[in-house]
Design a protein around this motif. Structure first.
Motif, PDB file in Angstrom:
ATOM      1  N   ASN A  91     -17.854 -40.487 138.218  1.00  0.00           N
ATOM      2  CA  ASN A  91     -16.707 -40.320 137.318  1.00  0.00           C
ATOM      3  C   ASN A  91     -16.541 -38.854 136.945  1.00  0.00           C
ATOM      4  OD1 ASN A  91     -15.856 -43.266 136.446  1.00  0.00           O
ATOM      5  ND2 ASN A  91     -18.085 -43.210 136.552  1.00  0.00           N
ATOM      6  N   PRO A  92     -16.076 -38.042 137.875  1.00  0.00           N
ATOM      7  CA  PRO A  92     -15.976 -36.597 137.611  1.00  0.00           C
ATOM      8  C   PRO A  92     -14.993 -36.228 136.500  1.00  0.00           C
ATOM      9  CG  PRO A  92     -14.937 -37.152 139.701  1.00  0.00           C
ATOM     10  CD  PRO A  92     -15.620 -38.393 139.212  1.00  0.00           C
ATOM     11  N   SER A  93     -14.144 -37.171 136.105  1.00  0.00           N
ATOM     12  CA  SER A  93     -13.203 -36.876 135.022  1.00  0.00           C
ATOM     13  C   SER A  93     -13.852 -36.966 133.644  1.00  0.00           C
ATOM     14  CB  SER A  93     -12.002 -37.826 135.086  1.00  0.00           C
ATOM     15  OG  SER A  93     -12.426 -39.157 134.873  1.00  0.00           O
ATOM     16  N   VAL A  94     -15.065 -37.506 133.569  1.00  0.00           N
ATOM     17  CA  VAL A  94     -15.777 -37.572 132.290  1.00  0.00           C
ATOM     18  C   VAL A  94     -16.220 -36.152 131.932  1.00  0.00           C
ATOM     19  CG1 VAL A  94     -17.808 -38.475 131.093  1.00  0.00           C
ATOM     20  CG2 VAL A  94     -16.520 -39.940 132.657  1.00  0.00           C
ATOM     21  N   GLU A  95     -15.898 -35.737 130.718  1.00  0.00           N
ATOM     22  CA  GLU A  95     -16.189 -34.367 130.280  1.00  0.00           C
ATOM     23  C   GLU A  95     -17.353 -34.337 129.296  1.00  0.00           C
ATOM     24  OE1 GLU A  95     -12.808 -32.125 128.809  1.00  0.00           O
ATOM     25  OE2 GLU A  95     -11.453 -33.491 129.858  1.00  0.00           O
ATOM     26  N   VAL A  96     -18.186 -33.327 129.439  1.00  0.00           N
ATOM     27  CA  VAL A  96     -19.215 -33.109 128.438  1.00  0.00           C
ATOM     28  C   VAL A  96     -18.541 -32.381 127.272  1.00  0.00           C
ATOM     29  CG1 VAL A  96     -20.083 -30.949 129.455  1.00  0.00           C
ATOM     30  CG2 VAL A  96     -21.541 -32.270 127.953  1.00  0.00           C
ATOM     31  N   MET A  97     -18.629 -32.960 126.093  1.00  0.00           N
ATOM     32  CA  MET A  97     -17.988 -32.394 124.908  1.00  0.00           C
ATOM     33  C   MET A  97     -18.967 -31.562 124.094  1.00  0.00           C
ATOM     34  SD  MET A  97     -14.866 -33.192 124.692  1.00  0.00           S
ATOM     35  CE  MET A  97     -14.309 -33.545 126.328  1.00  0.00           C
ATOM     36  N   MET A  98     -20.222 -31.952 124.166  1.00  0.00           N
ATOM     37  CA  MET A  98     -21.242 -31.246 123.386  1.00  0.00           C
ATOM     38  C   MET A  98     -22.594 -31.517 124.020  1.00  0.00           C
ATOM     39  SD  MET A  98     -22.389 -31.937 119.514  1.00  0.00           S
ATOM     40  CE  MET A  98     -23.781 -31.105 118.850  1.00  0.00           C
ATOM     41  N   ARG A  99     -23.432 -30.504 124.036  1.00  0.00           N
ATOM     42  CA  ARG A  99     -24.799 -30.683 124.515  1.00  0.00           C
ATOM     43  C   ARG A  99     -25.703 -29.741 123.734  1.00  0.00           C
ATOM     44  NH1 ARG A  99     -24.819 -29.910 130.197  1.00  0.00           N
ATOM     45  NH2 ARG A  99     -24.571 -32.134 130.443  1.00  0.00           N
ATOM     46  N   THR A 100     -26.799 -30.268 123.269  1.00  0.00           N
ATOM     47  CA  THR A 100     -27.810 -29.476 122.583  1.00  0.00           C
ATOM     48  C   THR A 100     -29.152 -29.779 123.230  1.00  0.00           C
ATOM     49  OG1 THR A 100     -26.611 -29.662 120.495  1.00  0.00           O
ATOM     50  CG2 THR A 100     -28.912 -29.012 120.364  1.00  0.00           C
ATOM     51  N   ARG A 101     -29.887 -28.735 123.566  1.00  0.00           N
ATOM     52  CA  ARG A 101     -31.223 -28.901 124.136  1.00  0.00           C
ATOM     53  C   ARG A 101     -32.202 -28.028 123.369  1.00  0.00           C
ATOM     54  NH1 ARG A 101     -29.162 -28.149 130.248  1.00  0.00           N
ATOM     55  NH2 ARG A 101     -28.507 -30.285 130.627  1.00  0.00           N
TER      56      ARG A 101
END
Length: 162
Positions: A91-101
């Motif tokens: 599903n390449p249309s799914v966007e990462v909105m936020m990521r914290t590592r």
């Protein structure tokens, strides 16, 4: 093996219906607690909060379905991560909105939108605290949820008028 074959057959037979429960194959796996909340019960689930209490998302506008999986072993966390990776690839249309590592901890929010980009149809929340502790939640909005735009978003139409 039989469980995976059955899940694959269900996906082929029911397509979009079973696609909403992306992590269905985690249900029934040792060291995994799975929860489903129907949209008809959404009035009782107005907030998603991580098990640590560090992250939360308001759900007071309701939803169509809510799935949550708490993984308590390295094997189940690895399985969930593999499913998520495959889902994002498919599903390449799914966007990462936020990521914290931070170290081994990871928190990420992914969103899927309607074709016009005006409504959210799905949110996937990944919250991993350790190699053997993770939770993943999927929230679906069949008719789409109107997102609130910030006047600072890159693609906000008001920027074009200035």
């Amino acid at each position: 093996m039989r469980v995976m074959l059955a899940a694959a057959m269900m996906t082929l037979l029911y397509g979009n219906v079973s696609a909403q429960d992306i992590f269905a194959e985690l249900a029934g796996v040792d060291n995994v607690e799975s929860t489903y909340v129907s949209g008809r019960f959404a009035h009782n689930k107005k907030l998603w909060a991580s098990s640590s209490g560090q992250h939360s998302i308001r759900l007071d506008k309701g939803f169509s379905s809510f799935y949550s999986y708490q993984c308590y072993s390295e094997k189940s966390v690895a399985m969930a991560k593999k499913i998520l990776k495959q889902y994002l690839k498919d599903n390449p249309s799914v966007e990462v909105m936020m990521r914290t590592r931070q170290g081994v901890q990871e928190y990420a929010v992914y969103e899927k939108f309607t074709d016009d980009g005006n409504k959210i149809t799905q949110m996937v929340i990944w919250n991993s605290d350790a190699p053997n502790v993770a939770e993943v939640s999927v929230i679906n909005w069949n008719k789409g949820l109107v997102r609130t735009k910030s006047k600072y978003e890159d693609y906000d139409e008001t920027d074009e008028d200035e």
